[in-house]
Every structure is written in C-alpha cells, then in structure tokens.
Scaffold this active site. Structure first.
Site, PDB file in Angstrom:
ATOM      1  N   SER A 181     -36.617  15.261   7.796  1.00 15.58           N
ATOM      2  CA  SER A 181     -36.489  14.127   8.014  1.00 15.58           C
ATOM      3  C   SER A 181     -36.965  13.297   8.864  1.00 15.58           C
ATOM      4  O   SER A 181     -37.259  13.618   9.907  1.00 15.58           O
ATOM      5  CB  SER A 181     -34.909  14.438   9.194  1.00 15.58           C
ATOM      6  OG  SER A 181     -34.245  13.919   9.794  1.00 15.58           O
TER       7      SER A 181
ATOM      8  N   LYS B 147     -35.915  12.463   3.818  1.00 11.51           N
ATOM      9  CA  LYS B 147     -34.523  12.207   3.975  1.00 11.51           C
ATOM     10  C   LYS B 147     -34.559  10.559   4.897  1.00 11.51           C
ATOM     11  O   LYS B 147     -35.794  11.132   6.504  1.00 11.51           O
ATOM     12  CB  LYS B 147     -33.519  12.934   4.487  1.00 11.51           C
ATOM     13  CG  LYS B 147     -32.382  12.778   5.881  1.00 11.51           C
ATOM     14  CD  LYS B 147     -31.665  13.810   6.247  1.00 11.51           C
ATOM     15  CE  LYS B 147     -31.331  13.842   7.413  1.00 11.51           C
ATOM     16  NZ  LYS B 147     -30.066  14.788   7.867  1.00 11.51           N
TER      17      LYS B 147
ATOM     18  N   LYS C 228     -33.219   8.396   7.883  1.00  9.07           N
ATOM     19  CA  LYS C 228     -32.425   7.703   9.261  1.00  9.07           C
ATOM     20  C   LYS C 228     -32.098   6.424   8.678  1.00  9.07           C
ATOM     21  O   LYS C 228     -32.876   5.940   9.019  1.00  9.07           O
ATOM     22  CB  LYS C 228     -32.769   8.116  10.818  1.00  9.07           C
ATOM     23  CG  LYS C 228     -33.151   9.506  10.885  1.00  9.07           C
ATOM     24  CD  LYS C 228     -31.677  10.458  11.052  1.00  9.07           C
ATOM     25  CE  LYS C 228     -31.714  11.651  11.429  1.00  9.07           C
ATOM     26  NZ  LYS C 228     -30.525  12.579  11.682  1.00  9.07           N
TER      27      LYS C 228
ATOM     28  N   ASP D  77     -29.768   9.453   6.273  1.00 10.39           N
ATOM     29  CA  ASP D  77     -28.479  10.200   7.177  1.00 10.39           C
ATOM     30  C   ASP D  77     -28.196   8.811   7.953  1.00 10.39           C
ATOM     31  O   ASP D  77     -28.754   8.245   8.643  1.00 10.39           O
ATOM     32  CB  ASP D  77     -29.220  10.966   7.869  1.00 10.39           C
ATOM     33  CG  ASP D  77     -28.291  12.382   9.070  1.00 10.39           C
ATOM     34  OD1 ASP D  77     -27.075  11.469   8.518  1.00 10.39           O
ATOM     35  OD2 ASP D  77     -28.448  12.635   9.476  1.00 10.39           O
TER      36      ASP D  77
ATOM     37  N   GLU E 258     -25.637  10.723   3.565  1.00  9.21           N
ATOM     38  CA  GLU E 258     -25.317  11.811   5.186  1.00  9.21           C
ATOM     39  C   GLU E 258     -24.097  11.333   6.263  1.00  9.21           C
ATOM     40  O   GLU E 258     -24.564   9.859   6.360  1.00  9.21           O
ATOM     41  CB  GLU E 258     -25.827  12.673   5.458  1.00  9.21           C
ATOM     42  CG  GLU E 258     -25.931  13.612   6.062  1.00  9.21           C
ATOM     43  CD  GLU E 258     -27.225  14.390   7.353  1.00  9.21           C
ATOM     44  OE1 GLU E 258     -28.575  14.474   6.193  1.00  9.21           O
ATOM     45  OE2 GLU E 258     -26.883  15.161   7.938  1.00  9.21           O
TER      46      GLU E 258
ATOM     47  N   ASP F 184     -21.913  15.864   7.076  1.00 11.63           N
ATOM     48  CA  ASP F 184     -22.677  16.665   8.517  1.00 11.63           C
ATOM     49  C   ASP F 184     -22.292  16.797  10.034  1.00 11.63           C
ATOM     50  O   ASP F 184     -20.932  17.789   9.761  1.00 11.63           O
ATOM     51  CB  ASP F 184     -24.548  16.342   8.985  1.00 11.63           C
ATOM     52  CG  ASP F 184     -24.611  17.267  10.105  1.00 11.63           C
ATOM     53  OD1 ASP F 184     -24.428  17.097  10.539  1.00 11.63           O
ATOM     54  OD2 ASP F 184     -25.177  16.322  10.698  1.00 11.63           O
TER      55      ASP F 184
ATOM     56  N   LYS G 252     -24.760  23.277   9.663  1.00  8.39           N
ATOM     57  CA  LYS G 252     -26.563  23.314  11.059  1.00  8.39           C
ATOM     58  C   LYS G 252     -25.086  24.585  11.797  1.00  8.39           C
ATOM     59  O   LYS G 252     -24.179  24.506  11.802  1.00  8.39           O
ATOM     60  CB  LYS G 252     -25.852  22.482  11.789  1.00  8.39           C
ATOM     61  CG  LYS G 252     -27.452  21.221  11.014  1.00  8.39           C
ATOM     62  CD  LYS G 252     -27.294  20.395  12.338  1.00  8.39           C
ATOM     63  CE  LYS G 252     -27.571  18.875  11.292  1.00  8.39           C
ATOM     64  NZ  LYS G 252     -27.724  17.531  11.725  1.00  8.39           N
TER      65      LYS G 252
ATOM     66  N   GLY H  27     -31.316  20.202  10.334  1.00 10.01           N
ATOM     67  CA  GLY H  27     -32.024  20.409  11.761  1.00 10.01           C
ATOM     68  C   GLY H  27     -31.165  20.219  12.924  1.00 10.01           C
ATOM     69  O   GLY H  27     -31.060  19.004  13.153  1.00 10.01           O
TER      70      GLY H  27
END
Ligand code: OSB
Ligand code: MG
Length: 376
Positions: free
Chosen positions: A135, A161, A163, A188, A213, A238, A262, A290
């Site tokens: 990420s 991934k 952000k 995400d 996400e 998420d 998670k 994570g």
C-alpha cells in the site's frame, strides 16, 4: 486456561518513511501491545487503533482507557479456554473492536501454543505461503511515486495499491498504467469522495484496476451500491465492514465485490473468520488489510491470510518497509516471488523481542481482575 497476568504497554516506533492517506500523514506510531501470561506461556496481541480517531472512532488513547478499565478486567475475571470465547466475555462493551482484538488475538496466540500448533493451523489455514502486495501512500510528486513502485516491483510484490484522493487519482493512474500496463494495480480512497464525484470516479474504469477501496463514506453501504451500479471497477469495502452482518448486508446490497478484512476493525480472529466464511459462501473474495502494524500484529495478519478465501494479495509486507528494527525475531521478509512463507512453529510463529520492547515502552500497566480492585 488460567490467566496469570495481563500487561498493557504503549511503544513509540518511528516509521522509516511517512505514510500519507486522504485523512492525513503518519510519521510515528504509538503501538499498544497486550501481553497475556498463562500457565508458563505468553500470548501477544496488538491494538491497531491509529494515533488519531481518523480511520475509525478508536485511537491509541481510547483503546488504552477501554482495555485498562473495562476489557482487561473483564478478561482477567472470566473463565476462558479459547480465543473464540472472547466476544461473549466482552459483549457488554459496545464498539471498540480494535481494543477488543488486542486481547482476543493474544488469547488465540496462547491457545495455539497450548495446542502445540501454529496460529494458522489453529484457525484452519490452508496455505504454506501467502501472496503480498504493498500500500503506497500519497507522495510529493508522481516521479517519486514511480521510483517507489519500481523498487517495490523489483522486490517481488505482486500488487501495488495506491492511496488516492481528488487531485491524486486519474493523472497518477494514467502515468502508472502507461509505464506498467500489466501489473495488478488497485487504489484506496479511505472515503475521500462523495456521490457527487460519481462522474469522476467512473473514469477510474479506464485503468483496469483490481478494485477501488472505500471510495465513499466510512459507514456506508447504500451509496456504495449506487456507485457500484455505475462503475465496472469492483468496489472493495474496508471501513464499512465491522462484522459478519455488515458483510452480509454489503454483499446482499451489491455495495462491493471484494472485502478487505482487518483483524482490528472487526474485533479479532473470531469475527474475522466469520466475515471470511460469510464472504466465501457467497463467492466474494477477501484479502487482508494492514494498519501499519508492528511485528506482533503483522504475525497475526499473516496467520489470518492463510485461510482459503484470502485469494488476493494482502497489504501484508516486510517489516523493513515500516521499521528500522521490528519487535519480532525473525523479522517478516518477502521472497523474490512476493510471498511470505508461513512458519509452523507453535503460536504466532515469531519470537517477541522483549528487551527491545522494554526500551521502546513509554507506559505500562498491569491489569487486574475486577474482584482484586474491588470494582463492580
Ligand atoms: O485503509 O488500508 C487502509 C494504513 C492505515 C490506515 C488505513 C489503511 C492503511 C494502509 C496501510 O493502507 C497498509 C499497511 O499496513 O501497509
Ligand atoms: Mg483501506
């Protein structure tokens, strides 16, 4: 199992590089570790709450309070045999899943040690290695991001991934896709968008993303289902998924096609397994998210990821991406193929470096049963 002692510690661990999301930048982690002693064994759990209540309503400080004053004494006063007993023991306390998970996961660790099996074996894991992704936080510039992606791909990571938020999305995806047309790429948003951005979000479909996400509100299913009808890119939830019932609602409403599990967000292994099973029965793949964990939380994420329906690479990556020195031995490493190999040692599979933990500890509290402090 007889509980001989529960100790809560707060550790300060600086990240090797800052991590920026749509809700802010994290430079230093304040990590809570629960240590539970039982009949000569020691179980460890990590609370994944952030320093500020921005990802969810919990923070390091709220979790400390709830563990010391409520959950810890409840556990110390209870009869517990299995990790799976914890949700019932904690049921009078509403919410606070990350605080609960810190204790529950330490009990699962103890249970695995008592049974002489790895945590993966205890929960019914089926993999001897797990696929890993990374990420990547929001960077200062696109060239800086490109350098980081190049390095992570060279290390073997199977999925990147990114952000994202308004101003750090389509232009970035465009550059990344031009350079790497075939990599597994996802993004995400951590709730950075609103439904009025739907026309903009539909443009994400041009980049063959594995998923987007949590584009919308952290507590939403309904508007995500509206958005999913307009987008081809699969939505992954998420923040919205707090438990099995949420997963069922989201799947039923077609709010998502993939779920990020998670351990902290859902309150520990019991609920994480329940979400995993509910998704599996309905043909929805899951992967393990994570929360910038130390080695203790990371070891638990690794064990969880061995369940059958964890079919996509997780945000579970090497210790060295986060810490100059991790608090476990050996540190978590990733093979050139982008996999973490599962240890079959009893319990969490990584030793905890108590000497280093003592050096990093800034507060410590021994938790007592209610009857010993004369409460309730
Ligand atoms: O949304 O997955 C998230 C980190 C902190 C809070 C929320 C998230 C994240 C990450 C980091 O994406 C994943 C990692 O631990 O590397
Ligand atoms: Mg996320």
């Amino acid at each position: 199992m007889r509980i001989d002692g529960i100790v809560l510690r707060e550790l300060h661990l600086p990240l090797v590089r800052p991590f920026e999301t749509s809700f802010g930048v994290t430079r230093n982690r304040r990590i809570l570790l629960a240590e539970i002693r039982s009949e000569g064994l020691v179980g460890w759990g990590e609370c994944t709450a952030g320093e500020r209540p921005h990802f969810s309503g919990e923070s390091t400080d709220t979790a400390w309070q709830v563990i010391v004053n409520e959950l810890g004494p409840m556990l110390a006063s209870a009869t517990v045999e299995h990790g799976g007993d914890c949700p019932k023991i904690f049921s009078l306390v509403r919410g606070n899943p990350m605080a609960k998970a810190a204790l529950e996961n330490a009990i699962w660790d103890l249970e695995a040690q008592r049974e002489g099996v790895s945590l993966s074996q205890l929960i019914g894991g089926v993999r001897d290695r797990i696929p890993c992704g990374v990420s990547l936080g929001i960077q200062k510039s696109i060239p800086e991001l490109m350098d980081i992606i190049e390095r992570e791909l060279a290390s073997g990571y199977q999925r990147i991934k990114l952000k994202c938020k308004l101003g750090w999305d389509v232009e970035v995806f465009e550059k990344v896709r031009t350079q790497w047309p075939d990599i597994m790429l996802s993004c995400d948003a951590n709730s950075a968008y609103k439904l009025k951005d739907a026309d903009h979000l539909v443009n994400f479909d041009a980049f063959d993303l594995l998923m987007v996400e949590q584009p919308l509100w952290y507590d939403d299913f309904y508007y995500h289902s509206m958005l999913q009808k307009r987008m081809n890119t699969p939505i992954c939830l998420d923040e919205s998924i707090r438990n099995r019932r949420d997963a069922l609602a989201a799947i039923e409403m077609e709010s998502c096609k993939i779920i990020n599990i998670k351990l902290g967000r859902v309150g520990g292994f019991s609920e994480a397994i329940a979400v995993h099973n509910a998704a599996q029965e309905r043909g929805i793949s899951v992967w393990c998210g994570g929360m910038l964990e130390s080695g203790v939380g990371r070891a638990h994420n690794i064990a969880l990821s061995t369940l059958e329906n964890f079919r996509l690479p997780g945000d579970v990556s090497a210790s060295a991406r986060y810490w100059s020195e991790d608090i476990i031995e050996p540190e978590v490493t990733v093979t050139p193929e982008g996999e973490i190999l599962i240890s079959d040692a009893p319990g969490r599979g990584y030793e905890v470096r108590t000497d280093l933990i003592d050096q990093l500890t800034v507060r410590k509290e021994e938790i007592r049963a209610f009857e010993l402090v004369g409460q309730r």
